[in-house]
Write an enzyme that holds these catalytic residues in place. Structure first.
Site, PDB file in Angstrom:
ATOM      1  N   ASP A  45     -15.027  -3.321   8.426  1.00 47.80           N
ATOM      2  CA  ASP A  45     -15.634  -3.794   7.168  1.00 47.80           C
ATOM      3  C   ASP A  45     -16.439  -5.067   7.398  1.00 47.80           C
ATOM      4  OD1 ASP A  45     -13.984  -1.778   6.244  1.00 47.80           O
ATOM      5  OD2 ASP A  45     -12.633  -3.116   5.138  1.00 47.80           O
ATOM      6  N   GLU A  78       0.812  -1.216   0.000  1.00 47.65           N
ATOM      7  CA  GLU A  78       0.000   0.000   0.000  1.00 47.65           C
ATOM      8  C   GLU A  78       0.850   1.272   0.000  1.00 47.65           C
ATOM      9  OE1 GLU A  78      -3.570  -1.500   2.800  1.00 47.65           O
ATOM     10  OE2 GLU A  78      -1.622  -2.435   2.938  1.00 47.65           O
ATOM     11  N   GLU A 131     -13.201  -7.587   8.456  1.00 46.89           N
ATOM     12  CA  GLU A 131     -11.908  -7.226   9.056  1.00 46.89           C
ATOM     13  C   GLU A 131     -11.949  -5.818   9.638  1.00 46.89           C
ATOM     14  OE1 GLU A 131      -8.629  -6.239   6.663  1.00 46.89           O
ATOM     15  OE2 GLU A 131      -9.822  -5.558   4.973  1.00 46.89           O
ATOM     16  N   ASN A 148      -9.530  -2.399   9.955  1.00 44.35           N
ATOM     17  CA  ASN A 148      -8.330  -1.725   9.448  1.00 44.35           C
ATOM     18  C   ASN A 148      -7.922  -0.630  10.415  1.00 44.35           C
ATOM     19  OD1 ASN A 148      -7.782  -2.767   6.589  1.00 44.35           O
ATOM     20  ND2 ASN A 148      -9.991  -2.486   6.633  1.00 44.35           N
ATOM     21  N   SER A 206     -10.896   8.588   0.142  1.00 38.39           N
ATOM     22  CA  SER A 206     -11.011   7.266   0.770  1.00 38.39           C
ATOM     23  C   SER A 206     -12.280   7.180   1.611  1.00 38.39           C
ATOM     24  CB  SER A 206      -9.811   6.987   1.671  1.00 38.39           C
ATOM     25  OG  SER A 206      -8.612   7.007   0.942  1.00 38.39           O
ATOM     26  N   SER A 232      -5.116  -4.814   1.172  1.00 38.05           N
ATOM     27  CA  SER A 232      -5.289  -4.488  -0.248  1.00 38.05           C
ATOM     28  C   SER A 232      -5.687  -5.686  -1.100  1.00 38.05           C
ATOM     29  CB  SER A 232      -4.000  -3.907  -0.851  1.00 38.05           C
ATOM     30  OG  SER A 232      -3.694  -2.711  -0.230  1.00 38.05           O
TER      31      SER A 232
HETATM   32  N1  LIG Z   1     -15.535 -14.678   3.495  1.00 38.28           N
HETATM   33  C1  LIG Z   1     -15.700 -13.856   2.453  1.00 38.28           C
HETATM   34  N2  LIG Z   1     -16.850 -13.866   1.744  1.00 38.28           N
HETATM   35  C2  LIG Z   1     -17.027 -13.050   0.671  1.00 38.28           C
HETATM   36  N3  LIG Z   1     -16.105 -12.187   0.217  1.00 38.28           N
HETATM   37  C3  LIG Z   1     -14.933 -12.131   0.877  1.00 38.28           C
HETATM   38  C4  LIG Z   1     -14.674 -12.945   2.026  1.00 38.28           C
HETATM   39  N4  LIG Z   1     -13.430 -12.663   2.463  1.00 38.28           N
HETATM   40  C5  LIG Z   1     -12.934 -11.722   1.637  1.00 38.28           C
HETATM   41  N5  LIG Z   1     -13.817 -11.401   0.672  1.00 38.28           N
HETATM   42  C6  LIG Z   1     -13.577 -10.447  -0.433  1.00 38.28           C
HETATM   43  O1  LIG Z   1     -12.191 -10.218  -0.530  1.00 38.28           O
HETATM   44  C7  LIG Z   1     -11.876  -8.839  -0.235  1.00 38.28           C
HETATM   45  C8  LIG Z   1     -10.574  -8.742   0.525  1.00 38.28           C
HETATM   46  O2  LIG Z   1     -10.646  -9.497   1.721  1.00 38.28           O
HETATM   47  P1  LIG Z   1     -10.246  -8.883   3.121  1.00 38.28           P
HETATM   48  O3  LIG Z   1     -10.448  -9.941   4.138  1.00 38.28           O
HETATM   49  O4  LIG Z   1     -10.969  -7.605   3.325  1.00 38.28           O
HETATM   50  O5  LIG Z   1      -8.684  -8.645   2.968  1.00 38.28           O
HETATM   51  P2  LIG Z   1      -7.802  -7.304   2.773  1.00 38.28           P
HETATM   52  O6  LIG Z   1      -7.210  -7.023   4.103  1.00 38.28           O
HETATM   53  O7  LIG Z   1      -6.774  -7.680   1.781  1.00 38.28           O
HETATM   54  O8  LIG Z   1      -8.725  -6.199   2.324  1.00 38.28           O
HETATM   55  C9  LIG Z   1     -13.099  -8.336   0.526  1.00 38.28           C
HETATM   56  O9  LIG Z   1     -13.237  -6.947   0.414  1.00 38.28           O
HETATM   57  C10 LIG Z   1     -14.210  -9.101  -0.174  1.00 38.28           C
HETATM   58  O10 LIG Z   1     -14.507  -8.541  -1.449  1.00 38.28           O
HETATM   59 MG   LIG Z   2     -10.489  -5.570   3.216  1.00 37.03          MG
END
Ligand SMILES: Nc1ncnc2c1ncn2[C@@H]1O[C@H](COP(=O)(O)OP(=O)(O)O)[C@@H](O)[C@H]1O
Ligand SMILES: [Mg+2]
Length: 360
Positions: free
Chosen positions: A297, A17, A310, A312, A321, A185
């Site tokens: 989120d 990032e 998650e 952040n 943003s 990301s």
């Molecule tokens: N269990 C899940 N079900 C549906 N979509 C998911 C799931 N986990 C992740 N995603 C998709 O993947 C993206 C990135 O995952 P995330 O856990 O937010 O990781 P990062 O920290 O890289 O953003 C999410 O914004 C969503 O679009």
């Molecule tokens: Mg995310």
């Protein structure tokens, strides 16, 4: 005249990032209340070195500026260099990903005995790890996607049931997400629906971390909310990310100009849902002991369930943003948000000074 607060704005860093961080730093520098604050930019280059103030200013003013030979210092002397900046009253780290977001930089500030903006060591470290975040969310009754954690030793053990797609699918269903536990990301994240994709997804995720989460796919849209403050935090409204059908919020959809994902701020959702997203966010913020700020989120399922994705600790902070935009919609413009974050960092530091540290 009241003396201005001297802010050490740290940006850049060696994570995926990096570019976002440079733009965040640039926007903060432009928007910060110059009647109250003087900014001392501290740029961490993409290969992880600190640069001096003169070079840092050039990058801050023009994110496209390329320094040919930045004044480089090795990691251990970074400590000394920061300690040699006595004019700094408070640090504002806007370094995403590892080091900036996982408690490392925060530990350095604690050692230097300086106040800083954003989460403290514990919250930064815990929220950097998606599994610990889920465990704490469950404790306060916030739903999370069912998951298994695959450790490096499971990955190395070719007979592990965790590597067997059919066995894992018995627990999580055939439609899953595979992701490094500590990343951001969407780097290293994959959506899988068969054994072949599952194997490739594990190989990819293990490039980034020694612990990989496999989650059931939660159907629906993505909702995000922003939290600000220490003991009595305020929660913004809700924003929504609308992904094209069959697509998710991948790296490309986050950062590419021709992204098919759209941000909607505030989300057009029934009040009941908005309140559920907000109250879940507050519970998670407190369960993970966040202070300063965090963006929380979740997925919103078609039947109205809000499932945490998650936390952040250091969300994207460019003026377009989600985090600043959500507060702008809540009546706190970008400049004031920056001031409030600095005040929260200072208040936490001042409070800690009132605690007694007696060992006898
Ligand atoms: N269990 C899940 N079900 C549906 N979509 C998911 C799931 N986990 C992740 N995603 C998709 O993947 C993206 C990135 O995952 P995330 O856990 O937010 O990781 P990062 O920290 O890289 O953003 C999410 O914004 C969503 O679009
Ligand atoms: Mg995310």
């Amino acid at each position: 005249m009241v003396k201005k607060t001297q802010v050490g704005l740290i940006f850049g860093g060696n994570s995926s990032e990096y570019e976002v961080s440079i733009v965040s730093g640039h926007n903060i520098y432009n928007a910060i209340d110059k009647d109250k604050f003087d900014v001392h930019p501290i740029w961490i280059t993409n290969d992880g070195y600190f640069a001096d103030e003169k070079e840092s200013f050039k990058v801050l003013k023009d994110p496209k500026y390329q320094v040919k030979n930045p004044h480089k210092v090795t990691n251990i002397s970074n400590l000394i260099e920061l300690a040699n900046l006595p004019e700094i009253d408070i640090f504002f780290p806007i370094v995403h990903g590892n080091l900036g977001e996982d408690g490392s930089l925060q530990g350095l500030f604690r050692i230097l005995d300086k106040p800083f903006v954003g989460d403290d060591i514990l919250a930064a470290a815990v929220t950097m790890d998606k599994e610990f975040t889920k465990i704490l969310a469950q404790r306060v009754g916030v739903p999370v996607a069912d998951w298994i954690a695959v450790k490096r030793r499971d990955y190395d053990d070719k007979n592990s049931d965790k590597l067997n797609y059919d066995k894992v699918a018995e627990k999580l269903g055939k439609d899953m997400f595979v992701k490094p536990s500590n990343q951001g990301s969407s780097v290293g994240v994959s959506h899988v629906t068969n054994a072949d994709e599952y194997k490739k997804a594990l190989d990819e995720a293990f490039k980034y971390d020694d612990k990989v989460l496999v989650e059931e796919t939660v159907p629906g849209t993505e909702v995000e909310t922003a939290v600000l403050g220490n003991d009595n935090p305020i929660v913004s409204g809700v924003g929504q990310i609308i992904n094209a059908a069959g697509s998710w919020y991948s790296y490309e959809n986050k950062y590419d100009d021709n992204s098919t994902s759209k941000l909607q701020i505030p989300a057009e959702l029934p009040n009941r849902i908005v309140e559920k997203v907000r109250s879940n966010a507050l519970k998670v913020y407190q369960a993970t002991e966040c202070s300063g700020m965090a963006r929380i989120d979740s997925m919103l399922t078609p039947d109205g369930k809000v499932v945490l994705t998650e936390v952040n600790a250091l969300p994207g902070f460019t003026n377009i943003s989600m985090y600043p935009k959500l507060f702008e919609a809540a009546g706190i413009p970008y400049t004031e948000l920056i001031t409030r974050l600095i005040e929260a960092g200072q208040a936490r530091y001042d409070h800690k000074k009132t605690l007694l540290h007696k060992h006898d």
